[in-house]
Design a protein around this motif. Structure first.
Motif, mmCIF file in Angstrom:
data_model
loop_
_atom_site.group_PDB
_atom_site.id
_atom_site.type_symbol
_atom_site.label_atom_id
_atom_site.label_comp_id
_atom_site.label_asym_id
_atom_site.label_seq_id
_atom_site.Cartn_x
_atom_site.Cartn_y
_atom_site.Cartn_z
ATOM 1 N N THR A 1 0.829 -1.202 0.000
ATOM 2 C CA THR A 1 0.000 0.000 0.000
ATOM 3 C C THR A 1 0.866 1.256 0.000
ATOM 4 O O THR A 1 0.663 2.169 -0.799
ATOM 5 C CB THR A 1 -0.941 0.011 1.226
ATOM 6 N N THR B 1 2.850 1.544 -3.346
ATOM 7 C CA THR B 1 1.980 1.899 -4.471
ATOM 8 C C THR B 1 1.574 3.362 -4.426
ATOM 9 O O THR B 1 1.595 4.050 -5.451
ATOM 10 C CB THR B 1 0.726 0.997 -4.485
ATOM 11 N N PHE C 1 -5.793 8.747 -9.658
ATOM 12 C CA PHE C 1 -5.884 7.564 -8.808
ATOM 13 C C PHE C 1 -7.092 6.700 -9.151
ATOM 14 O O PHE C 1 -7.019 5.476 -9.100
ATOM 15 C CB PHE C 1 -5.868 7.944 -7.321
ATOM 16 N N ASN D 1 -6.046 4.814 -12.177
ATOM 17 C CA ASN D 1 -5.074 3.804 -11.754
ATOM 18 C C ASN D 1 -5.793 2.592 -11.184
ATOM 19 O O ASN D 1 -5.397 1.450 -11.417
ATOM 20 C CB ASN D 1 -4.121 4.370 -10.693
ATOM 21 N N GLY D 2 -6.842 2.845 -10.396
ATOM 22 C CA GLY D 2 -7.631 1.753 -9.828
ATOM 23 C C GLY D 2 -8.309 0.918 -10.911
ATOM 24 O O GLY D 2 -8.335 -0.318 -10.825
ATOM 25 N N LEU E 1 -5.659 -1.182 -12.475
ATOM 26 C CA LEU E 1 -5.367 -2.305 -11.587
ATOM 27 C C LEU E 1 -6.458 -3.370 -11.710
ATOM 28 O O LEU E 1 -6.169 -4.567 -11.753
ATOM 29 C CB LEU E 1 -5.251 -1.824 -10.135
ATOM 30 N N GLY E 2 -7.706 -2.937 -11.794
ATOM 31 C CA GLY E 2 -8.821 -3.874 -11.971
ATOM 32 C C GLY E 2 -8.707 -4.667 -13.266
ATOM 33 O O GLY E 2 -9.050 -5.857 -13.311
#
Length: 182
Positions: free
Chosen positions: A68, A71, A103, A106-107, A110-111
């Motif tokens: 965390t 990242t 962000f 970015n999420g 990541l998904g």
């Protein structure tokens, strides 16, 4: 005859260097942005990797907490690199808005990577477990396919929504005038 093949004669068709120059004129800015984006992303990846391993291995921090922290720091560095280098020529809007959207996307990226891993491991892995439920398959699905698709998505979304082009004129509404013959 050699002059005809190279396009040196007046009226001769454009040669390959003309085509390449035309493509560079049309897409050169995109290639430059993509190169800078890849450089920033590569550096952010190295920071994430090194910081995670330092925190988890040397400082004995729990892996989830280490990941965390690494990242968030790497993504913040990537935001600054993209804002002030990759898209420095773009208009600056509200920095908090840009950071929040950065962000968020970015999420989503990541998904995409996690989704590729899940499809490989649990979808295809339920049919061929000896092939798709292996560390090699997990790495290919996550880091090659997932990160590749996520990176393309992030480049598009940052360019389109986060670091927006200044002064793009709106598309005019079509005229529905019966007298114009349209």
């Amino acid at each position: 005859m050699a002059a005809t093949m190279t396009g040196d004669q007046p009226g001769a068709p454009q040669t390959r260097p003309g085509l390449i120059a035309s493509l560079l004129d049309r897409f050169g800015h995109l290639v430059r942005e993509l190169s800078k984006f890849a450089t920033v992303g590569g550096l952010a990846f190295l920071v994430d990797f090194a910081l995670f391993n330092y925190l988890a291995s040397v400082r004995h921090m729990p892996p989830v907490a280490a990941k965390t922290i690494s990242t968030v720091i790497a993504a913040s560095m990537a935001f600054l690199g993209n804002r002030f280098w990759t898209w420095r020529h773009r208009q600056r809007s509200n920095p908090a808005r840009e950071y929040a959207l950065f962000f968020f996307f970015n999420g989503v990226g990541l998904g995409i990577a996690v989704g590729c891993l899940a499809i490989s491991r649990y979808g295809l892995g339920s049919v061929w477990p000896g092939v798709f439920q292996t560390p090699l398959a997990d790495n290919i699905a996550s880091f090659i396919v997932g990160t590749g698709l996520g990176t393309l998505f992030r480049f598009w979304s940052y360019r389109r929504f986060v670091f927006v082009e200044a002064g793009t004129p709106p598309v005019p509404e079509p005229s529905h005038d019966r007298d114009s013959g349209a």
